[in-house]
Motif scaffolding. Sequence first.
Motif, mmCIF file in Angstrom:
data_model
loop_
_atom_site.group_PDB
_atom_site.id
_atom_site.type_symbol
_atom_site.label_atom_id
_atom_site.label_comp_id
_atom_site.label_asym_id
_atom_site.label_seq_id
_atom_site.Cartn_x
_atom_site.Cartn_y
_atom_site.Cartn_z
ATOM 1 N N THR A 156 0.849 -1.187 0.000
ATOM 2 C CA THR A 156 0.000 0.000 0.000
ATOM 3 C C THR A 156 0.886 1.238 0.000
ATOM 4 O O THR A 156 2.109 1.151 -0.012
ATOM 5 N N ALA A 157 0.256 2.377 0.058
ATOM 6 C CA ALA A 157 1.001 3.630 0.105
ATOM 7 C C ALA A 157 1.788 3.759 1.401
ATOM 8 O O ALA A 157 2.712 4.564 1.493
ATOM 9 N N TRP A 158 1.447 2.950 2.410
ATOM 10 C CA TRP A 158 2.166 2.999 3.681
ATOM 11 C C TRP A 158 3.610 2.531 3.535
ATOM 12 O O TRP A 158 4.450 2.844 4.378
ATOM 13 N N ALA A 159 3.933 1.803 2.500
ATOM 14 C CA ALA A 159 5.318 1.377 2.288
ATOM 15 C C ALA A 159 6.221 2.595 2.143
ATOM 16 O O ALA A 159 7.350 2.604 2.643
ATOM 17 N N GLY A 160 5.740 3.636 1.512
ATOM 18 C CA GLY A 160 6.500 4.876 1.407
ATOM 19 C C GLY A 160 6.708 5.528 2.765
ATOM 20 O O GLY A 160 7.754 6.117 3.035
ATOM 21 N N PHE A 161 5.706 5.420 3.630
ATOM 22 C CA PHE A 161 5.826 5.978 4.976
ATOM 23 C C PHE A 161 6.854 5.210 5.792
ATOM 24 O O PHE A 161 7.575 5.793 6.601
ATOM 25 N N VAL A 162 6.948 3.906 5.579
ATOM 26 C CA VAL A 162 7.956 3.100 6.265
ATOM 27 C C VAL A 162 9.343 3.494 5.767
ATOM 28 O O VAL A 162 10.286 3.630 6.557
ATOM 29 N N LEU A 163 9.505 3.699 4.473
ATOM 30 C CA LEU A 163 10.781 4.167 3.944
ATOM 31 C C LEU A 163 11.122 5.548 4.495
ATOM 32 O O LEU A 163 12.284 5.842 4.798
ATOM 33 N N TYR A 164 10.108 6.400 4.635
ATOM 34 C CA TYR A 164 10.309 7.713 5.246
ATOM 35 C C TYR A 164 10.824 7.566 6.672
ATOM 36 O O TYR A 164 11.712 8.304 7.089
ATOM 37 N N SER A 165 10.293 6.602 7.404
ATOM 38 C CA SER A 165 10.758 6.404 8.780
ATOM 39 C C SER A 165 12.209 5.929 8.795
ATOM 40 O O SER A 165 12.974 6.282 9.691
ATOM 41 N N GLY A 166 12.621 5.163 7.798
ATOM 42 C CA GLY A 166 14.023 4.775 7.687
ATOM 43 C C GLY A 166 14.919 5.973 7.421
ATOM 44 O O GLY A 166 15.989 6.122 8.024
ATOM 45 N N ILE A 167 14.484 6.858 6.542
ATOM 46 C CA ILE A 167 15.240 8.076 6.259
ATOM 47 C C ILE A 167 15.266 8.979 7.488
ATOM 48 O O ILE A 167 16.289 9.588 7.807
ATOM 49 N N LEU A 168 14.152 9.042 8.203
ATOM 50 C CA LEU A 168 14.087 9.828 9.432
ATOM 51 C C LEU A 168 15.050 9.274 10.484
ATOM 52 O O LEU A 168 15.717 10.042 11.182
ATOM 53 N N LEU A 169 15.165 7.953 10.586
ATOM 54 C CA LEU A 169 16.139 7.360 11.505
ATOM 55 C C LEU A 169 17.569 7.691 11.095
ATOM 56 O O LEU A 169 18.436 7.902 11.956
ATOM 57 N N LEU A 170 17.844 7.749 9.796
ATOM 58 C CA LEU A 170 19.165 8.182 9.338
ATOM 59 C C LEU A 170 19.465 9.600 9.814
ATOM 60 O O LEU A 170 20.562 9.896 10.308
ATOM 61 N N MET A 171 18.484 10.478 9.668
ATOM 62 C CA MET A 171 18.662 11.865 10.063
ATOM 63 C C MET A 171 18.821 12.001 11.585
ATOM 64 O O MET A 171 19.729 12.692 12.062
ATOM 65 N N ILE A 172 17.973 11.308 12.345
ATOM 66 C CA ILE A 172 18.065 11.343 13.805
ATOM 67 C C ILE A 172 19.399 10.771 14.262
ATOM 68 O O ILE A 172 20.040 11.299 15.173
ATOM 69 N N GLY A 173 19.849 9.702 13.634
ATOM 70 C CA GLY A 173 21.146 9.126 13.965
ATOM 71 C C GLY A 173 22.289 10.086 13.683
ATOM 72 O O GLY A 173 23.242 10.178 14.461
ATOM 73 N N GLY A 174 22.188 10.809 12.589
ATOM 74 C CA GLY A 174 23.207 11.817 12.282
ATOM 75 C C GLY A 174 23.240 12.921 13.332
ATOM 76 O O GLY A 174 24.311 13.346 13.775
ATOM 77 N N PHE A 175 22.069 13.381 13.743
ATOM 78 C CA PHE A 175 21.996 14.403 14.793
ATOM 79 C C PHE A 175 22.577 13.884 16.102
ATOM 80 O O PHE A 175 23.310 14.595 16.792
ATOM 81 N N GLN A 176 22.237 12.643 16.446
ATOM 82 C CA GLN A 176 22.755 12.054 17.685
ATOM 83 C C GLN A 176 24.279 11.938 17.624
ATOM 84 O O GLN A 176 24.968 12.212 18.604
ATOM 85 N N ALA A 177 24.805 11.510 16.490
ATOM 86 C CA ALA A 177 26.255 11.355 16.349
ATOM 87 C C ALA A 177 26.959 12.703 16.457
ATOM 88 O O ALA A 177 27.992 12.822 17.127
ATOM 89 N N ILE A 178 26.416 13.729 15.814
ATOM 90 C CA ILE A 178 27.013 15.064 15.908
ATOM 91 C C ILE A 178 26.966 15.571 17.341
ATOM 92 O O ILE A 178 27.954 16.114 17.854
ATOM 93 N N GLU A 179 25.835 15.381 17.999
ATOM 94 C CA GLU A 179 25.706 15.794 19.394
ATOM 95 C C GLU A 179 26.719 15.058 20.273
ATOM 96 O O GLU A 179 27.323 15.654 21.173
ATOM 97 N N GLY A 180 26.913 13.780 20.013
ATOM 98 C CA GLY A 180 27.889 13.006 20.765
ATOM 99 C C GLY A 180 29.314 13.471 20.529
ATOM 100 O O GLY A 180 30.111 13.591 21.457
ATOM 101 N N LEU A 181 29.652 13.744 19.263
ATOM 102 C CA LEU A 181 31.002 14.220 18.960
ATOM 103 C C LEU A 181 31.284 15.579 19.594
ATOM 104 O O LEU A 181 32.386 15.832 20.082
#
Length: 150
Positions: A25-50
């Motif tokens: 369904t169209a929700w598959a795109g939303f799941v991919l969006y959540s994967g991209i969002l996790l990439l972004m959140i992980g990047g923010f967390q890594a920068i904050e940690g550094l």
Amino acid sequence: MSETRQRSSYTAGEPYEAPSRREDTAWAGFVLYSGILLLMIGGFQAIEGLVAIFKEDYYLVTRNGLMISVDYTAWGWTHLLIGVVAIAAGFGIILGRMWAIVVGIIIAVVSALVNIAFLPAYPIWSTIVIALDVLVIYALTVHGREVTSR
């Protein structure tokens, strides 16, 4: 009496076709969006940690006395580790791996709990992050199987 079972259209001698899998369904795109969002959140967390590791005096105690009782270097390593795991989960979700969906849900739950703890210090940012975490958790738990590897 009438039969209640549906008869198969397969007859001997014809090639067998496996039943088709339900369509995404169209929700598959939303799941991919959540994967991209996790990439972004992980990047923010890594920068904050550094930043916490290499510039310990960057973070200050707020006026209302909220502070972290661990050394900022340990706090930085923790955020860096969470960021790396979130980035790995984000890539895994984009590739359709089931382990990444499970790890992504766990990371989003931990992030939401941490932001609830910091709600008095940063109410607007914490509320936004909690809302995004809830969206990630919903997308991965309800519709995560739509993007898993076939």
